[in-house]
Scaffold this active site. Structure first.
Site, mmCIF file in Angstrom:
data_model
loop_
_atom_site.group_PDB
_atom_site.id
_atom_site.type_symbol
_atom_site.label_atom_id
_atom_site.label_comp_id
_atom_site.label_asym_id
_atom_site.label_seq_id
_atom_site.Cartn_x
_atom_site.Cartn_y
_atom_site.Cartn_z
ATOM 1 N N CYS A 219 -0.470 34.521 -78.552
ATOM 2 C CA CYS A 219 -0.787 33.623 -79.662
ATOM 3 C C CYS A 219 -1.024 32.201 -79.173
ATOM 4 O O CYS A 219 -0.401 31.756 -78.208
ATOM 5 C CB CYS A 219 0.368 33.601 -80.645
ATOM 6 S SG CYS A 219 0.754 35.202 -81.324
ATOM 7 N N ASN B 201 4.062 30.863 -83.053
ATOM 8 C CA ASN B 201 4.072 31.591 -81.772
ATOM 9 C C ASN B 201 5.497 32.024 -81.508
ATOM 10 O O ASN B 201 6.422 31.238 -81.732
ATOM 11 C CB ASN B 201 3.644 30.680 -80.611
ATOM 12 C CG ASN B 201 2.154 30.498 -80.531
ATOM 13 O OD1 ASN B 201 1.431 30.956 -81.410
ATOM 14 N ND2 ASN B 201 1.705 29.822 -79.494
ATOM 15 N N GLU C 235 -0.138 46.271 -56.325
ATOM 16 C CA GLU C 235 -1.134 45.385 -56.950
ATOM 17 C C GLU C 235 -2.434 46.166 -57.190
ATOM 18 O O GLU C 235 -3.073 46.022 -58.234
ATOM 19 C CB GLU C 235 -1.376 44.163 -56.047
ATOM 20 C CG GLU C 235 -2.620 43.332 -56.349
ATOM 21 C CD GLU C 235 -2.552 42.529 -57.636
ATOM 22 O OE1 GLU C 235 -1.500 42.524 -58.295
ATOM 23 O OE2 GLU C 235 -3.590 41.924 -58.006
ATOM 24 N N LYS D 52 -3.421 36.843 -71.467
ATOM 25 C CA LYS D 52 -3.393 36.068 -70.233
ATOM 26 C C LYS D 52 -2.046 35.383 -70.025
ATOM 27 O O LYS D 52 -1.460 35.445 -68.965
ATOM 28 C CB LYS D 52 -4.515 35.024 -70.260
ATOM 29 C CG LYS D 52 -4.614 34.187 -69.002
ATOM 30 C CD LYS D 52 -5.079 35.030 -67.827
ATOM 31 C CE LYS D 52 -5.183 34.250 -66.541
ATOM 32 N NZ LYS D 52 -5.226 35.175 -65.376
HETATM 33 O O1 M6R Z 1 1.108 33.502 -65.471
HETATM 34 P P1 M6R Z 1 1.976 34.412 -64.657
HETATM 35 O O2 M6R Z 1 1.596 34.451 -63.208
HETATM 36 O O3 M6R Z 1 3.432 34.128 -64.844
HETATM 37 O O4 M6R Z 1 1.691 35.863 -65.230
HETATM 38 C C1 M6R Z 1 2.401 36.962 -64.757
HETATM 39 C C2 M6R Z 1 1.792 38.243 -65.239
HETATM 40 O O5 M6R Z 1 1.739 38.274 -66.639
HETATM 41 C C3 M6R Z 1 0.371 38.442 -64.682
HETATM 42 O O6 M6R Z 1 0.349 38.407 -63.292
HETATM 43 C C4 M6R Z 1 -0.164 39.804 -65.147
HETATM 44 O O7 M6R Z 1 0.564 40.853 -64.575
HETATM 45 C C5 M6R Z 1 -1.644 39.943 -64.844
HETATM 46 N N1 M6R Z 1 -2.276 40.563 -65.966
HETATM 47 C C6 M6R Z 1 -1.903 40.747 -63.609
HETATM 48 O O8 M6R Z 1 -3.253 40.915 -63.366
#
Ligand code: M6R
Length: 608
Positions: A2, A100, A479, A603
């Site tokens: 959000c 949020n 990964e 994201k």
């Molecule tokens: O913003 P952040 O690095 O804390 O995010 C962590 C994860 O949410 C992020 O890496 C997520 O796993 C991605 N979608 C991976 O591609």
């Protein structure tokens, strides 16, 4: 996740609100909406729709809307499906609200409100808040006072922005567990869930602290702390946002994968001096005392931490624990003296990583360090030491170029800490040379794009895949599996190659692609035995390996082999990282998925 944007101005603010919403799109969402009030309005005017912000913009073009004060929201469904009824802003009489976060005690509050005669139009946890505020306004006419009283009854994490047609000059905003930032402009002030949404709206940003309540009007901002005492929070200048163009690419994901060399150059810039790492010189005295490292992170950031664990242990001789932040926050820790607590996060706003950080504070760590890509985000602002990754905006939900930047940053730290444990200047110079060579070597991996595309065709027709690797290449295998899931929706698992025979080998047959990461290191003969075991069971092998081994492995295993440039053993995981991301990208392209916004994902994961 959000996103919130709110503007209090003197002229119609609908267009800038929509621009703010568009800047929040990168967070991932499933519906959007806005509500505005003007001095003549008896009730807030609202528009909402499922899907993209551009659908909302189209609605506004055909049906029009105007007001001087307004709030808008992109919603990522938690309670209740993506639907117009569940989209924010939510309204109760004269009040409109965007939220949020999550209200954990919404059920009893909803029952109480229903008993008092309130009719609910959504399945959200958020709707209780707007009705509670409406109800509270019977006892007080002051909107801020009513919001303050309601907040005391809420459990969970939230950021709120509220407007009222009875008080049409201002927005009342509260931060409690979810970030909020105020924008100070000329003749208009604003509020948003992250500073990037304020680009073009404000010259300065003011970050609210936990428990703060702000009243935002066109010509003034007043902030009260959690005890309702007036406070001043220092403003910071807002840089204008970098515009991101797709150029020759169809998706941001592709553009970002091909930006790996640039992001590695950017994270290295000004962090090397000749043959030595200078990145942490300002903290030399403090870092000299480090006797152990504890890292908390999520998703790909966590996997980067797992790679780095090998560097901290092998190069610096320091114990290192990398942990998924959502586990760290609910687990009892045994903290050894002089342990450095490190958080790693692209966004700097990931709720679980922030919660792990808050738990770590005051627990006796030597110091806290955050590595982050989003300037002005929460984690670097809260940490004792901030290290910006400088990889530039990453739009695609799947993290790519920031992961390579994170690995480089972690290696710089490991090299710095290794000095105390016998890293000689000649070995440091050798590693610095390997780092300086990386962008060009990554470029060579990317030039093999056609090889990855060719292998992706066969993998794309399967429904499952395994990735295997050993030591630092095991988290790279994880990964690879994570990226394949996100980008192609193929079920994928990553395994330590030595563990296959302890269970996962049962999955291997002629329909199981197995992607093996096979660097030319001292474990290659062990890995080759694992590959023979897979071959003997009919598994479809795809071997990613160093150039120097490629033809021998191809001849012996009679399988698809993708060669990578020979590189330094310490930096090799970074080349393999790029290779698994590129492979997953091509599989996704073949399966025609939305590479930038994988289904169900966001994201910036700002809820627990
Ligand atoms: O913003 P952040 O690095 O804390 O995010 C962590 C994860 O949410 C992020 O890496 C997520 O796993 C991605 N979608 C991976 O591609």
């Amino acid at each position: 996740m959000c996103g919130i944007i709110g503007i209090a101005g003197r002229a119609d603010i609908t267009a800038p609100l929509m621009e703010g919403l568009a800047r929040l799109e990168y967070r991932g969402y499933d519906s959007a909406g806005l509500a505005v009030v003007g001095s003549e309005d008896a009730e807030p005017k609202r528009r909402r729709c499922v899907g993209q912000v551009k659908a909302l913009a189209q609605n506004l073009r055909t049906q029009g809307l105007s007001g001087e004060v307004g709030i808008a929201h992109t919603r990522w469904a938690t309670h209740g499906t993506p639907s117009e009824e569940n989209a924010h802003p939510l309204v109760s009489g004269t009040i409109a609200l965007v939220h949020n976060g999550i209200i954990e005690n919404f059920r009893p509050l909803r029952s109480e409100l229903e008993a008092a005669g309130y009719r609910f139009e959504s399945n959200t946890d958020s709707e209780v808040i707007v009705h509670l505020i409406h109800h509270q306004l019977v006892a007080t006419e002051d909107l801020a006072e009513a919001v303050r009283a309601v907040v005391k009854r809420l459990q969970g994490q939230f950021a709120l922005a509220v407007i009222s047609s009875s008080d049409p000059d201002c927005i009342v905003a509260v931060r409690s567990g979810s970030p909020l930032v105020l924008g100070c402009g000329d003749g208009q002030n604003s509020v948003a869930s992250d500073a990037s949404a304020l680009a073009g709206l404000a010259r300065q940003a003011v970050f609210l602290e936990e428990g703060d309540l702000a009243t935002i009007a066109a010509d003034r901002i007043a902030i009260e702390d959690r005890n309702a005492a007036p406070v001043t929070r220092s403003p910071v200048p807002l840089k204008s946002g970098q515009e991101v163009r797709l150029g020759q690419y169809e998706y941001h994901l592709q553009r970002e994968i091909f930006a790996h060399p640039d992001s590695i150059r950017a994270v290295l810039a000004d962090r090397l001096q000749g043959d030595r790492v200078s990145a942490f010189d300002d903290f030399a005295g403090l870092l000299d005392r480090v006797e152990g490292i504890s890292i908390a992170a999520c998703g790909s950031s966590y996997l980067a931490a797992e790679v780095a664990r090998h560097w901290f242990e092998e190069l610096a001789g320091l114990p290192c624990q990398a942990e998924i932040a959502s586990e760290y926050r609910y687990r009892a820790q045994v903290i050894q003296p002089n342990t450095l607590f490190l958080t790693l996060s692209q966004s700097g706003e990931t709720a679980d990583t922030l919660a792990a950080f808050k738990k770590a504070q005051g627990q006796g760590y030597l110091t806290t360090l955050s590595m982050c890509n989003a300037p002005l985000s929460s984690l670097p602002r809260l940490s004792d030491i901030e290290f910006m990754l400088n990889a530039g905006p990453e739009i695609s939900v799947a993290s790519t170029k920031v992961v390579s930047a994170s690995l480089v940053a972690l290696l710089l730290l490991a090299m710095t800490l290794a000095r105390r444990n016998g890293l000689t200047s000649s070995r440091e110079a050798e590693l610095v040379g390997a780092l300086r060579a990386l962008p060009e070597q990554v470029q060579q991996v990317l030039q093999r794009d056609a090889d990855f595309e060719q292998q992706a065709v066969a993998i794309a027709s399967q429904n499952h895949a395994l990735f295997i690797g050993r030591r630092a290449f095991y988290p790279i295998a994880l990964e690879g599996a994570l990226k394949l899931k996100e980008l192609s929706y193929i079920h994928a698992e990553g395994h330590a190659a030595g563990e296959l025979k302890h269970g996962p080998l049962a999955l291997v047959d002629e329909n199981m692609p197995v992607i093996a990461l096979a660097p030319a290191d001292d474990l290659i003969s062990k890995l080759e035995s694992n590959l023979q075991e897979i071959k003997a069971r009919g598994g479809r092998l795809y071997v990613i390996t160093d150039q120097s081994l490629a033809s021998r492995l191809q001849a012996e295993l009679e399988c698809a082999v993708i060669p990578l440039p020979d590189t330094h053993a310490v930096t090799a995981p970074i080349l393999y990282l790029v290779s698994v991301q590129l492979l997953a990208c091509h599989v996704g392209l073949h399966r025609n998925t939305n590479l930038d916004q994988p289904r169900n994902l966001a994201k910036s994961v700002t809820v627990e």
